[in-house]
Every structure is written in C-alpha cells, then in structure tokens.
Design an enzyme around this catalytic site. Structure first.
Site, short mmCIF file in Angstrom:
data_model
loop_
_atom_site.label_atom_id
_atom_site.label_comp_id
_atom_site.label_asym_id
_atom_site.label_seq_id
_atom_site.Cartn_x
_atom_site.Cartn_y
_atom_site.Cartn_z
N GLU A 174 0.79 -1.23 0.00
CA GLU A 174 0.00 0.00 0.00
C GLU A 174 0.83 1.29 0.00
O GLU A 174 0.36 2.31 -0.49
CB GLU A 174 -0.95 0.00 1.22
CG GLU A 174 -2.00 -1.09 1.20
CD GLU A 174 -3.01 -0.91 0.07
OE1 GLU A 174 -3.25 0.25 -0.34
OE2 GLU A 174 -3.56 -1.91 -0.40
N SER A 449 -47.69 -22.33 42.41
CA SER A 449 -47.17 -22.97 43.62
C SER A 449 -45.72 -22.63 43.93
O SER A 449 -45.20 -23.04 44.98
CB SER A 449 -47.30 -24.50 43.49
OG SER A 449 -48.66 -24.87 43.42
#
Length: 751
Positions: A174, A449
């Site tokens: 690059e 319950s």
C-alpha cells in the site's frame, strides 16, 4: 496594457487563493489536529464469555471441551506446536492455549494434557514438564460487541502488538515510502501505476496510507478533484502534526475489513478474530496476506463470497513478500497451500444469545463506566457459559414441539450459579436468535405454587408451632373476599386428602394446606418476606397470594429460589464479572455480594428438605428417576386454567428455572410437571448433576414422628416418619403412639 491588466488580475486572484488556502489550512490544522488526537475512532465494548475452567474431578466431558474448542476455532493438529491447536488421543486431550489478557492479567500460551474418566476431568498436566495442575483456563469466547454511538466495531491494538511481517507487508503493497514522504507521495503514484501495468491488475495503490486514513475518517468516497485536493492537504497536516507510528497504529485500528451481518468490522484486531478466530499476534503469513488483500476492497475481496478472486490476490501478495525476501521459500510454499478462511460456523454472522447480551447491556448502563470508554475501548468479562446456553437452547428446541403443536407456545430459561450469584445462560424466546421481547427478564407472569416454600419457611421458622411432621389439613375452605364474593380454593386434582404431614403437603404441592398455613403466618408476613427476597413487582396482600397470585419474571423467580440454594440469603444475580480497557487495565471487578438474610440457615435447611421431597416423591419425581434421590431440590408451578407451566430445580452448582406459556395468556394445558419439567430434565442431563449436600446443620437431628398424629416418638418404633427437627427430649415413658405409658413396672418388664 491588456496583458499587464490580465497579469495583475491573475496575480491578485492567486494571492486571494493563497490567502484563502492559508486560512483554510490554518482552520484544518486546528480542527483536524484536535479531532485526530482525541476523536480518531470509537471502539466497541467486546463482551467475553467465561473462560472454560478445567479442574480435576470437575463434571466435564471430553465432548463438551471439544465443542468449546470448536467454537474457539482451535485447529486439530498432530503436533500442537502452534497455539490455538489441540490433539485427541483416547481419553486425553492435548491443548495448546493461545495467549490471552484475562481480567486477572495476561497469560502466556501454554500446553496441557487433560485426562477424562466417567464424565469428569481426571487429571491436568503441564507440558512438556508433566507437572500436575490444579486448574487451567481456556481463552474465552467472544460473546458479542456493544458498539459506540457510530455503530462500528473494533478491538483496539497497540502497534507493538502488530507483527512486523504484517506491517512490512502492508507497507510493501500500500505505501512503500510511508516513512519517507510527508503524507503525499508522487513517486508512489508513479510506481504503483507501473506495478499495476506489469501485473495487468491492481496490486499496489497510489494513495499513501495517510491519505487512505483521512478518507476513511473524515471524507466521503466521491471521486472529485476537490475531494482529492482536500484529502492531500489533510494528509500533509496529519503527517506534519503526528508521528509515523501514531498514524500507522491509527490505520491498523481504523481500516475497514467488511461486514458481519449488521456490524462493520474495523481494525486488524477484530478482523483477526472474525476471519481466523485468533489474536493479531498469532497471525500466520497467509493470514496476513489475506488481510492486506481485503484492504483493497472489503466487499469485492470478501473471502466468504468470492474465494477464488480473493485467493488470487492473496497469492499475488505472497509472491511480492517472497520476492522482497519477507518470506523464505518453504514459508512461501506453505502459505500458498493454506486454506483461505475456515467455512463460516453456525454462529458466524449471528449474535451469541441476544437476550443474554441485552442483559449485559442493561447492567453495563448501571455501572460506573467512564464516559469516554469508546475512546479507550472496553472489554466486558461475563459469567456467560456457551455450553450451558447451547444446552438450554437445544432443550427448548427439542421439547416444545413434543409438548405442543401450537407454535404460540413460548419458553424462557434462566441458568444461574447461586454460589457466586451469577447468570450463566438465558433463553428468552423459543427462537434463540429472535431479538426483542426477552421473556427471561420481561415476561411477568403468575407463579402458582412456586410461592409455597416462602409460606412453609415462615411456618417452620416458628419452631415451637411447626415442624416437618406437623399435621396440616387438606380440607375444603371458603373465604370471603373484600368485594363480598366467596373464594373456594381447590387442589389441582380436585380432591382432598384430609390430614397429612406438613412435609407431604409441600412435596405433593397441596393447595389447601398452603392457604391455611398462609393465613396462620399472616399474608402481610408473606408479602414482607417476598420483598426481602428481591421481589419489586406489586404483591397483592390477599389470601390467594398463598397460591401464587403474584406476578414475577423467570429471572425474579431464579433470585427467589436462590435464597433456598444459598442458606437463606438473598443476592441479586449479575452477568458482568469484570471490566477492562482494550489494553487490559482493569477498572471494575465484581465481588459476589454478601446479600442479607431472609431465612435463617436452620429454617432454610428444613425447607430444602421438603424441596428435595418434591423431587424424590412429589411433583418432580421424574427427576429423581433420572438423577437419583437427594441429587436435586426443586418446585413445580401451575397457574389457573393451565396458563403457565413452571419448574425450578437446583443442585450444588446450578439453578435452572423454566417457564412455558403463551404471550396472549391463553391456556397451554400443561402443568409444571408435564411441561417445564421435561425441559429442566434435559438441561440437567446434559449439564451433569452435582448432588446436593444433605447433612442438616446443627442443631437439627433426625427425629421420628408418628405418621398420623405428627408427635415425636422413639426412634425404634416400627411405624414412623423421620425428618430433621430441633432436638426434642422425650420422656422415658413415651410409647410409639406418642403417649405417656402408664403401665405397671411388671407389665413393662414382661412386655
């Protein structure tokens, strides 16, 4: 004269342009320098699962460890020479762990040999010295990311952590003159043009890394002369104000590497994790070349979508590396034969447990996190257990179609570890990848319950009035409501058993004894205890509370039952264990809260004895058939018209809460035992069970009680029920009916 006028005019215009350009450059210098110094990018909060801990005798099967290694993308290897590899030989695993910065500090790569036997870890040895280890942790799985305001993901890495070969390769392809130009390079543009012409394709770029960085950070992608001029000017300013290494480090953390579903992958740190499942320090030459190849165009060079195109560019970069002596010939040939990327696993592109991650985000918002965390990065270490999560999801997926054909049947699962008050798995929808409504924390439903142990605890705390052998009445009852209507509670089977022991009433989940006990201890006292146990939703102070008219989420239920699993103490559950920045600096470490006492230890032990009875001989006895007696304690819950099915069960390590129901609150025709229990059973069958400790605490001792009257009798009586109870001194004359024997001395002698 005309020529002179034109020259003067042009000179004036040039001066104006220069002055304007100067002012613009000064403006850019001021604003750009500030932005680049403090606002370069936003880092993600990287959320990690718990590290899998291997310990001798731990209930962990080899298949479970292999599943975790697969999720971590460890590679099977004949030599395990490289970190991130493993080898299986018979009942042994040789694992070469990657280096990792744990919340407690950095750990180097380490090789161990793990032996398994009977579903447990048999031994741990360090390699190559063969030293016995008491504990070994794998690097944790990445659960997901919490993004900053810009919605970008990145894992910040310092330049010192980026391999030199990756740096040299990036600069080779690059920007070869990076360390020699001033931000813009005319020679780079010319050389790139010649290289691309020779290769008949784009192998080098003309823009410098600084220009690319400026474009990514501050500019649009429009192709205009003004944008290019602006880019060049900004690159010159940044290059002048900042060092080359600062620019390069920013580039490595900013560069875009593609998409993972809806999130953008920025920086080599996150790209390394996403594409290869490893840290940037562990990258091999072929992997470095691939990342540099992707930089050119992440969409065009997507290795999952265009493997042939990407391989061609990667191999071209490898050839450049070899030509520039960055790679030896053997390394070059090996790299050419390396697989591009592993196929996407089932979780790639998906979020691990989105409902758990939502809970993490909620907790994160409540912690004292620095406001600028997005600048420094955040690493969130959680208690999340991917094995438990997969088991919970699979159990829901397999059981719900078997229980009901209705697609409206929904589920929630919470798996917690009461010992450290942590949440390890959450399922908030029968479709585990479904975002949105999290039923594990947001579905507020009646609990039936499940409320009963609180009532029994209040009764058993009155040691002079109640014990497990106390006779209670399972008889019809009619109560007047505040509005003048009558309430006639009934048992789920529509029958009444008359007189029975308190233990049996709890184990069999009989409704009438619970209502009578609730009235005896006082409904306001029940409300107070529920609030002490963390319930912050409205609690109706009415008799029907004894049968579960209060509404709770599965997470609240888990915390409520955590009281029974933790010697009567309430502690809120959490998902977050520690926080560090991306460089490993810790600024939060959770210590499991001490909590506060809701019930004393002795009362808790008595209730737990009854809850083990639920499993051994009551509504949860299907679990005892699978895991043995006294391995688990738990409770079922069913609401009116069978709208909700609940079951909670816990062993010495984990507590599992399962809820089944419909979002529209229509009946599902399942009890707690027929609906939620099978899901619990499958979860524990996969997790493994560590049996509960059953030794009652002092001063409790096993006491014999008359099965019909519930009074204490001698231990040698032929007909009796034994329960732990406070010590009772029996007169010598007490017989097996619990009565004082008034016979003459000679009758006793010849009896």
């Amino acid at each position: 004269m005309l020529m002179r006028f034109l020259l003067v005019t042009l000179a004036k215009l040039a001066l104006v342009v220069l002055i304007t350009l100067g002012f613009y450059a000064i403006y850019l210098d001021s604003s750009l320098t500030k932005r680049f110094a403090s606002e370069r990018y936003q880092a993600s909060a990287i959320v990690y699962a718990r590290p899998l801990t291997l310990e001798p005798t731990a209930p962990l099967r080899m298949s479970q460890v292999l599943a975790e290694l697969t999720q971590l993308r460890y590679q099977q290897s004949a030599t395990t020479a490289a970190s991130g590899s493993y080898r299986r030989t018979g009942d042994q695993l040789e694992i070469h762990r990657r280096p990792f910065d744990f919340a407690s500090g950095p750990a180097m790569a380490q090789k161990v040999r793990v032996s398994f036997a009977n579903g447990r870890v048999a031994s741990l040895r360090s390699l190559p010295d063969g030293r016995m280890l008491s504990q070994f942790q794998l690097d944790p799985l990445v659960l997901g990311q919490v993004t900053g305001d810009q919605g970008e993901d990145r894992l910040l890495v310092g330049l010192e952590r980026v391999p030199n070969l990756l740096i040299e390769t990036l600069l080779l392809v690059e920007d070869r003159d990076f360390y020699h130009h001033a931000g813009v390079s005319l020679s780079s543009i010319g050389r790139a043009a010649l290289a691309n012409l020779a290769a008949m394709e784009t192998v080098q770029g003309g823009s410098t890394l600084t220009q690319q960085l400026v474009k990514n950070l501050y500019l649009t992608r429009e192709q205009t002369l003004w944008r290019k001029a602006n880019e060049a000017l900004m690159a010159l300013i940044i290059d002048f104000r900042f060092s080359k290494n600062e620019i390069l480090e920013t580039y490595f953390n900013e560069i875009y590497f593609g998409q993972d579903g809806g999130r953008a992958i920025h920086g080599v740190g996150l790209a390394s994790r996403y594409y290869f499942g490893k840290s940037v320090e562990e990258l091999e030459p072929a992997e470095m070349a691939l990342l540099v190849a992707i930089v050119k165009g992440p969409s065009y060079y997507n290795p999952h979508r265009y493997p042939e195109r990407v391989k061609k560019r990667r191999d071209m970069i490898l050839q450049l590396m070899f030509a520039e002596n960055l790679l030896s010939q053997p390394a070059y040939l090996t790299a050419l034969d390396t697989t591009l990327v592993a196929p996407k696993g089932p979780r790639v592109g998906q979020t691990w447990a989105p409902h758990y991650l939502a809970q993490v985000k909620q907790e994160l918002s409540q912690l004292n996190v620095p406001e600028d965390w997005a600048q420094q990065g955040l690493r969130v270490f959680t208690y999340f257990d991917p094995l438990a999560q997969q088991i919970a999801e699979a159990s829901v997926a397999s059981q719900l179609p078997r229980l009901s054909k209705a697609e409206e049947l929904q589920a929630a699962v919470v798996i917690a570890e009461p010992d450290n008050a942590s949440l390890v798995a959450l399922v908030g929808d029968r479709q585990p990848q479904q975002f949105g409504f999290n039923r594990a924390s947001m579905a507020i439903r009646q609990v039936g319950s499940l409320i009963k142990p609180t009532i029994y605890g209040l009764a058993l705390a009155q040691k002079n009035s109640f014990h497990l052998g106390t006779i209670v009445e399972d008889q019809p009852l009619e109560l007047q409501e505040a509005d003048g209507t009558s309430w006639r509670p009934a048992n789920y089977d529509g029958k009444f058993q008359g007189s029975l022991m308190l233990y049996d009433a709890l184990a069999q989940s009989r409704n009438l004894p619970a209502v009578r006990l609730g009235l005896s201890v006082g409904i306001p006292a029940v409300v107070d205890k529920l609030q002490a146990a963390g319930v912050d939703t409205p609690i109706p102070s009415v008799p029907s509370l004894a049968l579960g008219s209060v509404e709770l989420s599965p997470l609240q239920v888990s915390e409520l039952y955590g009281v029974w699993a933790q010697q009567g103490r309430y502690r809120s559950y959490a998902t977050i264990q520690a926080l560090t920045d991306h460089r490993g600096l810790e600024f939060y470490q959770r210590r499991p809260p001490a909590g506060y006492e809701v019930f004393d230890e002795v009362t808790t032990a008595l209730v737990n004895y009854g809850l083990r009875g639920v499993i051994n001989e009551g509504t949860g006895k299907a679990l005892a058939a699978l895991f043995g007696s006294d391995a688990l304690a738990g409770k079922s819950g069913t609401t009116n018209d069978y709208r909700d099915s609940w079951f909670v069960a816990y062993d010495e390590d984990k507590l599992v809460t399962v809820w089944l129901g419909r979002d529209d609150n229509q009946p599902i025709h399942l009890t707690g035992s027929s609906g939620a229990l099978p899901v619990v059973a499958e979860i524990f069958s996969q997790l493994g069970v560590r049996p509960l400790a059953t030794q009652p605490p002092a001063p409790l001792q096993l006491t014999a009680f008359h099965p019909q009257t519930g009074v204490a009798i001698p231990l040698d009586c032929p007909s009796q029920r034994r329960f732990p109870a406070y010590p009772q001194a029996l007169p010598e004359q007490v017989n097996c009916d619990g009565e004082i024997d008034e016979r003459a001395w000679w009758e006793k002698l010849f009896n």
